[in-house]
Design a protein around this motif. Structure first.
Motif, PDB file in Angstrom:
ATOM      1  N   UNK A  20      11.936   3.027 -52.367  1.00  0.00           N
ATOM      2  CA  UNK A  20      11.010   3.552 -51.379  1.00  0.00           C
ATOM      3  C   UNK A  20      10.906   2.659 -50.160  1.00  0.00           C
ATOM      4  N   UNK A  21      10.827   1.349 -50.381  1.00  0.00           N
ATOM      5  CA  UNK A  21      10.766   0.414 -49.256  1.00  0.00           C
ATOM      6  C   UNK A  21      12.023   0.480 -48.402  1.00  0.00           C
ATOM      7  N   UNK A  22      13.174   0.510 -49.056  1.00  0.00           N
ATOM      8  CA  UNK A  22      14.437   0.636 -48.317  1.00  0.00           C
ATOM      9  C   UNK A  22      14.496   1.970 -47.584  1.00  0.00           C
ATOM     10  N   UNK A  23      14.014   3.033 -48.233  1.00  0.00           N
ATOM     11  CA  UNK A  23      14.012   4.341 -47.593  1.00  0.00           C
ATOM     12  C   UNK A  23      13.139   4.382 -46.355  1.00  0.00           C
ATOM     13  N   UNK A  24      11.962   3.755 -46.419  1.00  0.00           N
ATOM     14  CA  UNK A  24      11.076   3.692 -45.250  1.00  0.00           C
ATOM     15  C   UNK A  24      11.778   2.997 -44.095  1.00  0.00           C
ATOM     16  N   UNK A  25      12.384   1.835 -44.378  1.00  0.00           N
ATOM     17  CA  UNK A  25      13.087   1.104 -43.325  1.00  0.00           C
ATOM     18  C   UNK A  25      14.267   1.869 -42.774  1.00  0.00           C
TER      19      UNK A  25
ATOM     20  N   UNK B  12      11.219  -2.748 -46.436  1.00  0.00           N
ATOM     21  CA  UNK B  12      11.200  -1.817 -45.312  1.00  0.00           C
ATOM     22  C   UNK B  12      11.536  -2.533 -44.008  1.00  0.00           C
ATOM     23  N   UNK B  13      10.923  -3.671 -43.785  1.00  0.00           N
ATOM     24  CA  UNK B  13      11.127  -4.428 -42.550  1.00  0.00           C
ATOM     25  C   UNK B  13      12.576  -4.871 -42.416  1.00  0.00           C
ATOM     26  N   UNK B  14      13.116  -5.494 -43.456  1.00  0.00           N
ATOM     27  CA  UNK B  14      14.483  -6.011 -43.400  1.00  0.00           C
ATOM     28  C   UNK B  14      15.496  -4.886 -43.249  1.00  0.00           C
ATOM     29  N   UNK B  15      15.269  -3.772 -43.935  1.00  0.00           N
ATOM     30  CA  UNK B  15      16.191  -2.631 -43.828  1.00  0.00           C
ATOM     31  C   UNK B  15      16.175  -2.048 -42.422  1.00  0.00           C
ATOM     32  N   UNK B  16      14.984  -1.888 -41.862  1.00  0.00           N
ATOM     33  CA  UNK B  16      14.864  -1.333 -40.506  1.00  0.00           C
ATOM     34  C   UNK B  16      15.577  -2.219 -39.498  1.00  0.00           C
ATOM     35  N   UNK B  17      15.328  -3.519 -39.568  1.00  0.00           N
ATOM     36  CA  UNK B  17      15.960  -4.450 -38.626  1.00  0.00           C
ATOM     37  C   UNK B  17      17.474  -4.478 -38.840  1.00  0.00           C
ATOM     38  N   UNK B  18      17.897  -4.604 -40.087  1.00  0.00           N
ATOM     39  CA  UNK B  18      19.318  -4.723 -40.383  1.00  0.00           C
ATOM     40  C   UNK B  18      20.117  -3.500 -39.997  1.00  0.00           C
TER      41      UNK B  18
ATOM     42  N   UNK C 147      11.525  -9.226 -55.626  1.00  0.00           N
ATOM     43  CA  UNK C 147      11.457  -7.991 -56.404  1.00  0.00           C
ATOM     44  C   UNK C 147      11.909  -8.232 -57.843  1.00  0.00           C
ATOM     45  N   UNK C 148      12.955  -9.015 -58.002  1.00  0.00           N
ATOM     46  CA  UNK C 148      13.435  -9.340 -59.346  1.00  0.00           C
ATOM     47  C   UNK C 148      12.442 -10.227 -60.085  1.00  0.00           C
ATOM     48  N   UNK C 149      11.885 -11.197 -59.374  1.00  0.00           N
ATOM     49  CA  UNK C 149      10.942 -12.123 -60.000  1.00  0.00           C
ATOM     50  C   UNK C 149       9.651 -11.421 -60.397  1.00  0.00           C
ATOM     51  N   UNK C 150       9.193 -10.487 -59.568  1.00  0.00           N
ATOM     52  CA  UNK C 150       7.939  -9.780 -59.828  1.00  0.00           C
ATOM     53  C   UNK C 150       8.141  -8.492 -60.617  1.00  0.00           C
ATOM     54  N   UNK C 151       9.389  -8.173 -60.914  1.00  0.00           N
ATOM     55  CA  UNK C 151       9.716  -6.952 -61.652  1.00  0.00           C
ATOM     56  C   UNK C 151       9.157  -5.714 -60.952  1.00  0.00           C
ATOM     57  N   UNK C 152       9.411  -5.650 -59.669  1.00  0.00           N
ATOM     58  CA  UNK C 152       8.996  -4.491 -58.889  1.00  0.00           C
ATOM     59  C   UNK C 152       9.758  -3.275 -59.388  1.00  0.00           C
ATOM     60  N   UNK C 153       9.084  -2.158 -59.648  1.00  0.00           N
ATOM     61  CA  UNK C 153       9.759  -0.975 -60.197  1.00  0.00           C
ATOM     62  C   UNK C 153      10.725  -0.351 -59.197  1.00  0.00           C
ATOM     63  N   UNK C 154      11.506   0.601 -59.692  1.00  0.00           N
ATOM     64  CA  UNK C 154      12.571   1.211 -58.898  1.00  0.00           C
ATOM     65  C   UNK C 154      12.077   1.733 -57.558  1.00  0.00           C
ATOM     66  N   UNK C 155      10.962   2.467 -57.567  1.00  0.00           N
ATOM     67  CA  UNK C 155      10.504   3.075 -56.323  1.00  0.00           C
ATOM     68  C   UNK C 155       9.955   2.053 -55.342  1.00  0.00           C
ATOM     69  N   UNK C 156       9.617   0.876 -55.813  1.00  0.00           N
ATOM     70  CA  UNK C 156       9.267  -0.186 -54.882  1.00  0.00           C
ATOM     71  C   UNK C 156      10.477  -0.587 -54.056  1.00  0.00           C
ATOM     72  N   UNK C 157      11.606  -0.761 -54.741  1.00  0.00           N
ATOM     73  CA  UNK C 157      12.870  -1.066 -54.049  1.00  0.00           C
ATOM     74  C   UNK C 157      13.300   0.128 -53.182  1.00  0.00           C
TER      75      UNK C 157
ATOM     76  N   UNK D 113       7.790  10.850 -47.953  1.00  0.00           N
ATOM     77  CA  UNK D 113       8.149  10.816 -49.377  1.00  0.00           C
ATOM     78  C   UNK D 113       8.337   9.379 -49.845  1.00  0.00           C
ATOM     79  N   UNK D 114       9.134   8.605 -49.092  1.00  0.00           N
ATOM     80  CA  UNK D 114       9.396   7.218 -49.479  1.00  0.00           C
ATOM     81  C   UNK D 114       8.144   6.348 -49.395  1.00  0.00           C
ATOM     82  N   UNK D 115       7.321   6.578 -48.373  1.00  0.00           N
ATOM     83  CA  UNK D 115       6.107   5.776 -48.207  1.00  0.00           C
ATOM     84  C   UNK D 115       5.128   6.034 -49.341  1.00  0.00           C
ATOM     85  N   UNK D 116       5.025   7.289 -49.778  1.00  0.00           N
ATOM     86  CA  UNK D 116       4.110   7.605 -50.869  1.00  0.00           C
ATOM     87  C   UNK D 116       4.617   7.033 -52.196  1.00  0.00           C
TER      88      UNK D 116
END
Length: 374
Positions: free
Chosen positions: A208-213, A64-70, A196-206, A33-36
């Motif tokens: 979803x990536x955190x969810x994957x990690x 995703x990477x930082x969340x998984x490691x952290x 993410x703030x600089x590029x205005x990444x939408x909510x699911x980018x944040x 779900x998060x990856x999609x």
């Protein structure tokens, strides 16, 4: 009732094999779900980095990477998790396999326009190119594990090996400790937030990536907790990967009963289900096929390279690049760097060098089109 008591009650009710399989299924559903939703994809992140564009794909991967490691390192520091018996650390590893296999996988994911996990996610929303590529990937992985390609894989793996234990543990080798590893993750998470703030990444980018990690870290935690409660069977401590699991599911389908119930057997269908649900809710289910013979040849070649390379390296873009990296396995980090390097070169060789400067693609948007293959 404590979580440990709840787990013990579940295992007593449904059995150890079903408990670990259902854990894989549940984590797989959430991962899919998060990856999609986030369009999580190492291939897209590498291309964005190599082409110096700012579409948010690399930022999603960093989340995703930082969340998984952290989270993984936080669980270890809290005493909730012990990964010392995990295959990636305890067993003998192959540096030659990590280098060669990682490079093959990196080249393959550029040709197939997605890594193994991304192919599974795309297949769930109706991408027939990804479905065929995923099937070929699973067949080649199976042939590399114990079939006709196994002797070649074993020969390459034995060229340069490293013993398990401290020799494969980058935390022990560097002496940074788990606190240092957690700080390392914090730096990359801060970078992801900044971009993410600089590029205005939408909510699911944040999200979803955190969810994957988070699913990678939770998989480590869940399999460890179940392994401590199990008495009738040996349950290994592991996290998410898609090379071995794809082979296991293929064997289960082609020659039942195939592999016994385990985490991997639940993971693959779980990811498919989660991705399908996410795509259905967003109205993104759409059948897509190949556009000519050359495209088909490219996808098949990429799937073959990923199937053999992933098995040789001991992990895919998720299995080595995120799960293995989260526990600081030496060979996983070598595999990750090999994937990045080979993917960047393959992108240049196959695509960028044939594009006239005036026709170079513009920077990708933060929200990728739903019909994009990756």
């Amino acid at each position: 009732m404590s979580p440990a008591d709840l787990l013990a009650a579940l295992m007593e009710r449904v059995g150890e094999m079903w408990t670990i399989t259902l854990a894989g299924l549940a984590i797989g559903v959430l991962f899919g779900f998060f990856a999609q939703k986030s369009r999580f994809c190492l291939r897209s992140a590498v291309i964005e980095f190599a082409r110096n564009t700012t579409g948010g794909k690399l930022t999603v991967w960093l989340f995703a990477f930082a969340t998984a490691v952290g989270l993984t390192q936080a669980f270890i520091l809290l005493g909730w998790l012990d990964v010392s018996t995990a295959r990636q650390l305890a067993g003998r590893g192959s540096i030659s396999g990590a280098l060669i296999g990682g490079a093959m996988f990196g080249a393959g994911m550029i040709l197939a326009r997605g890594c193994s996990s991304r192919l599974l996610v795309l297949a769930a929303q109706g991408n027939l190119r990804s479905l065929l590529s995923g099937l070929i990937f699973a067949v080649v992985a199976t042939a590399s594990l114990g079939g006709i390609l196994s002797p070649l894989r074993l020969w390459l793996a034995e060229l340069w090996t490293v013993e398990g234990g401290a020799s494969r543990d980058l935390i022990a080798i560097t002496g940074i400790g788990h606190g240092g590893a957690l700080a390392f993750a914090g730096v990359w998470l801060a970078a992801a937030i900044f971009w993410a703030r600089k590029q205005r990444v939408p909510f699911w980018g944040w999200a979803g990536g955190i969810g994957v990690g988070a699913m990678v870290a939770i998989a480590w935690l869940a399999t460890y907790a179940i392994s401590r409660q199990a008495f009738d069977m040996v349950i290994g401590v592991q996290s998410l990967s898609f090379t071995g699991p794809a082979s296991d599911v293929l064997l289960l389908v082609l020659s039942p009963p195939g592999q016994p119930l385990k985490f991997d057997i639940g993971l693959v269908p779980g990811v498919f289900i989660g991705s399908f649900i996410a795509a259905a809710l967003a109205g993104e289910l759409k059948l897509e096929g190949f556009q000519g013979g050359p495209a088909m040849r490219r996808y098949i070649a990429g799937a073959v390279l990923m199937g053999f390379g992933g098995m040789l390296a001991g992990g895919c873009a998720v299995g080595a690049g995120v799960s293995g990296a989260a526990v600081f396995t030496l060979t996983a980090w070598i595999t990750l760097f090999a994937m990045w390097g080979a993917a960047m070169f393959t992108d240049w060789w196959m695509d960028r060098r044939h594009e006239p400067a005036e026709h170079a693609p513009p920077a990708a948007s933060a929200v990728p089109p739903t019909h994009a293959p990756a």
